[in-house]
Write a protein that holds these residues in place. Structure first.
Motif, PDB file in Angstrom:
ATOM      1  N   SER A  59       0.852  -1.176   0.000  1.00  0.00           N
ATOM      2  CA  SER A  59       0.000   0.000   0.000  1.00  0.00           C
ATOM      3  C   SER A  59       0.892   1.231   0.000  1.00  0.00           C
ATOM      4  CB  SER A  59      -0.922  -0.003   1.217  1.00  0.00           C
ATOM      5  OG  SER A  59      -1.790   1.101   1.202  1.00  0.00           O
ATOM      6  N   TYR A  60       0.422   2.293  -0.662  1.00  0.00           N
ATOM      7  CA  TYR A  60       1.226   3.499  -0.828  1.00  0.00           C
ATOM      8  C   TYR A  60       0.423   4.743  -0.475  1.00  0.00           C
ATOM      9  CZ  TYR A  60       4.201   0.386  -3.541  1.00  0.00           C
ATOM     10  OH  TYR A  60       5.002  -0.650  -3.945  1.00  0.00           O
ATOM     11  N   ASP A  62      -0.826   8.378  -1.347  1.00  0.00           N
ATOM     12  CA  ASP A  62      -1.214   8.937  -2.639  1.00  0.00           C
ATOM     13  C   ASP A  62      -0.084   9.770  -3.252  1.00  0.00           C
ATOM     14  OD1 ASP A  62      -4.721   9.557  -1.778  1.00  0.00           O
ATOM     15  OD2 ASP A  62      -3.693   7.755  -2.493  1.00  0.00           O
ATOM     16  N   LYS A  65       2.361   7.232  -4.943  1.00  0.00           N
ATOM     17  CA  LYS A  65       1.831   6.152  -5.772  1.00  0.00           C
ATOM     18  C   LYS A  65       2.278   6.323  -7.213  1.00  0.00           C
ATOM     19  CE  LYS A  65      -2.052   4.957  -4.174  1.00  0.00           C
ATOM     20  NZ  LYS A  65      -3.479   4.914  -3.788  1.00  0.00           N
ATOM     21  N   ASP A  66       2.643   5.233  -7.844  1.00  0.00           N
ATOM     22  CA  ASP A  66       3.118   5.186  -9.232  1.00  0.00           C
ATOM     23  C   ASP A  66       4.531   5.719  -9.403  1.00  0.00           C
ATOM     24  OD1 ASP A  66      -0.190   6.139 -10.307  1.00  0.00           O
ATOM     25  OD2 ASP A  66       0.637   4.120 -10.077  1.00  0.00           O
TER      26      ASP A  66
END
Length: 124
Positions: A59-60, A62, A65-66
């Motif tokens: 889990s990351y 926001d 993320k990516d």
């Protein structure tokens, strides 16, 4: 008891990459969920990424993320954070942490063991 030692921080230009490592010693590494957190000057420590004991779930935050990827190698007792497309706002001290709790959470207070931290500085 588990001891954690981070490495891999440094100075990088915006858009660059770094790979952080966290080496664990002590009790069985695969018994712990692991997380990466960071703390910028004047700010509270914040969640970056977490990974379950076997590495099957991640889990990351926001904000990363990516761009960031957490992974672990239980044969090497090490957890990694690959950071790509770094931004100046990623500048912080990065900490790895371990929890014996099966259910991972993003709150730092739920982690029992912490490393000493490694500085990441991203210049614009």
């Amino acid at each position: 008891q588990v001891q954690l030692v981070e490495s891999g921080g440094g100075l990088v230009q915006a858009g660059g990459s770094l790979r952080l490592s966290c080496a664990a010693s002590g009790r069985t590494f695969s018994s712990y969920g692991m997380g990466w957190f960071r703390q910028a000057p004047g700010k509270e420590r914040e969640f970056v990424a977490i990974i379950t004991r076997g590495g099957g779930t991640t889990s990351y935050a926001d904000s990363v993320k990516d761009r960031f990827t957490i992974s672990r190698d239980n044969t090497q007792n090490t957890v990694y954070l690959q950071m790509n497309s770094l931004k100046p706002e990623d500048t912080a001290v990065y900490y790895c942490a371990a929890t014996g709790s099966y259910a991972l959470k993003i709150e730092p207070r739920t982690y029992e063991y912490w490393g000493q931290g490694t500085q990441v500085t991203v210049s614009s």
